[in-house]
Design a protein around this motif. Structure first.
Motif: not given
Length: 587
Positions: A565-574
């Motif tokens: 979840v953290e990996f996917w969200l970091d990408f979206v947040d970028s």
């Protein structure tokens, strides 16, 4: 009973222990039913699925539907399975008694259907489509339309379809071009003549039942004779294969689509109006077709998720049985220099890893769909409806995507045998591969979740979901074996909230360009909650292997899946534009 269908103990845990079926049966709507009634329905479902649906599974894959001069034919075993289902009154299980139904909770009907989908997904598609079709007509049709077109479906005497897509439109329903010209009025309502083409129609023609009730989206031309662009001009029509007089309607099959799996139900290209116009009756008002059709579309989305979960579960059961029987390799900790016998491959760490992954994907998918079915049963509860709307794109997508991964792992556990046709797991994979596309692709569900259900919503659904998640965390914090999981889950949901707020100031295109990774993160966070919630229940019920299995699955999910979840969200947040800005000429 078959050992590759869904064990009753799993169903009893999900329905009774976790989702509090007894409380549901005490509500006025379902008070006429007892746990004994539910047990009888589930016993019957398991037996009929094993006796009628499962034996037709491989044959339907090997002998595809055929198109001849007199229409489409399927193998007799499929027709026998659907007919047997109808004879037992199971089509009617979820309908009110006034319509000839049993008025069973959606939760029970969903558990029943799961067995049939596990046994034979394509044969079950006749059931799924027909009940959703009849439910829509019962909700929005006139009394005459209900009597003529819903009741035969409820009785299993006719089957139903949904005719949305067209060759040139695909999922873009704004671009459909099927025309509906007014043709007077009769006892069934406002009559129209339809001309056009409908593509990818499951069950569009066959010899399982004599009549087929098509629900067709089409556009009524304006005063200038032109079709209105966009979705506002779309209307919904009942177009039966046979008219009330018994004669054939002007609906013909132009061809069959030959699929990689899911072959037992024909998938058709239909032509409407080759002989002057197919007769159809308007449902609701002109221009209200899409809002009305969303009832069937949303029901179908959840049932696609159910089918994906059931097929993943059956693949898992096959892999589990094979891993316990297949002797290969030696224990790594065997004494050196001493001969040792081959061990069942379930003793190897990597095989256990694959089985645990299948367990969390398949059982987690079932839990998600059953939870949604429980929300359906809270009819009239605005909060339940709001929460169901938020979870529907997840219910369609998460089982479809991760259930397919489970089927892939089932093949891997079987090794070389797994990709041969002698073992069911290769067919199960092919069958399940269609589900990430059925009823709206993953990308479309992602746009729905992030766009309509999140950025454009009032946030009520999110608030309700977070309340339930926080309640689970509070209970988990009181259980030593679940220590720390609540904090991890809360962190994931706090991260989601931060990312959503970061997307709000962006324009529509920029905010949605990474919608699919957002759906992946959101779906995994939802499943983390559901696994923790089940673990809380299991921890309080006992320390036998079954309940320890739930806790072990929860641990596996939190250690191996929730970190994604953290990996996917970091990408979206970028706010990365690596995909959207890529020029077409680089490919």
């Amino acid at each position: 009973m078959s050992d590759v269908l869904i064990p009753r103990r799993d169903l009893d845990f999900l329905l009774g222990d976790w989702l509090c079926l007894d409380e549901l049966l005490r509500t006025p709507k379902f008070a006429a039913h007892t746990r004994e009634d539910v047990a009888a329905v589930l016993d019957l479902s398991e037996r009929v699925a094993a006796d009628l649906f499962l034996p037709a599974y491989k044959a339907a894959d090997q002998i595809e539907p055929t198109l001849g001069a007199d229409g489409v034919k399927v193998i007799p075993q499929i027709a026998d399975a659907v007919s047997g289902y109808a004879d037992l009154g199971l089509f009617a299980a979820g309908f009110d008694e006034a319509l000839g139904g049993m008025a069973l909770p959606s939760l029970v009907c969903t558990a029943s259907l799961a067995q049939f989908m596990a046994a034979n997904l394509s044969a079950s598609a006749f059931v799924m489509l027909t009940t959703a079709n009849a439910r829509l007509i019962a909700a929005f049709g006139t009394p005459a339309q209900i009597d003529s077109f819903a009741r035969p479906g409820i009785a299993g005497q006719a089957t139903g379809t949904m005719c949305l897509s067209e060759p040139q439109a695909g999922s873009s329903l704004a671009d459909i071009r099927t025309r509906a010209e007014p043709d007077g009025e009769d006892g069934l309502g406002r009559r129209f003549r339809l001309t056009g083409n409908k593509m990818w129609i499951s069950g569009g023609d066959h010899d399982v039942t004599e009549d087929i009730v098509h629900l067709v989206l089409a556009k009524v031309p304006g005063a200038d004779g032109q079709l209105v662009d966009g979705t506002s001009g779309i209307s919904l029509f009942i177009v039966p294969k046979r008219l009330p007089s018994g004669e054939r309607n002007d609906v013909s099959v132009a061809g069959l689509n030959h699929k990689m799996g899911y072959r037992g139900i024909p998938n058709c290209l239909l032509n409407l109006g080759e002989r002057g116009g197919a007769t159809g009756w308007l449902v609701g008002e002109v221009g209200q077709g899409l809002p009305i059709m969303f009832q069937m579309m949303n029901e179908a989305r959840i049932n696609v998720g159910l089918g994906a979960a059931a097929v993943a579960y059956r693949g898992y059961r096959h892999a589990l049985r094979y891993a316990g029987e297949r002797l290969q390799g030696r224990a790594l900790d065997a004494p050196k220099g001493q001969p040792s016998a081959p061990v069942p491959i379930i003793e190897h760490a990597d095989v256990k890893r694959m089985l645990l992954a299948q367990k969390v994907y398949a059982e987690g998918s079932l839990a998600l769909i059953f939870y949604c079915a429980r929300l359906v049963d809270q009819e009239g509860d605005a909060d339940a409806a709001e929460l169901l709307g938020l979870l529907t794109p997840v219910a369609k997508t998460w089982p479809s995507e991760w259930g397919l991964v489970a089927n892939d792992l089932a093949i891997q556990v079987h090794g070389g045998y797994g990709y041969t046709r002698d073992f069911d797991v290769e067919q199960l994979y092919r069958d399940n591969r269609l589900n990430p596309i059925h009823e709206g692709t993953t990308g479309i569900q992602a746009l729905d979740l992030l766009g309509r259900k999140t950025l454009k919503s009032n946030g009520r659904g999110y608030a309700l979901l977070r309340e339930r998640i926080d309640a689970t965390i509070l209970k988990a914090d009181q259980i030593e074996r679940l220590d720390g999981y609540g904090e991890l889950l809360a962190d994931a949901w706090d991260h989601i909230a931060v990312v959503v707020e970061g997307l709000r100031p962006l324009d529509a295109a920029a905010s949605l360009e990474n919608a699919t990774p957002f759906l992946s993160a959101f779906g995994h966070a939802v499943l983390g909650w559901l696994w923790l919630d089940q673990a809380v229940v299991a921890a309080n019920l006992g320390d036998d292997a079954f309940h320890r299995g739930k806790l072990w699955a929860c641990r596996f999910f939190f250690e191996t899946e929730l970190p994604k979840v953290e990996f996917w969200l970091d990408f979206v947040d970028s706010h990365s534009d690596v995909a959207s800005a890529a020029p077409a000429d680089i490919f």
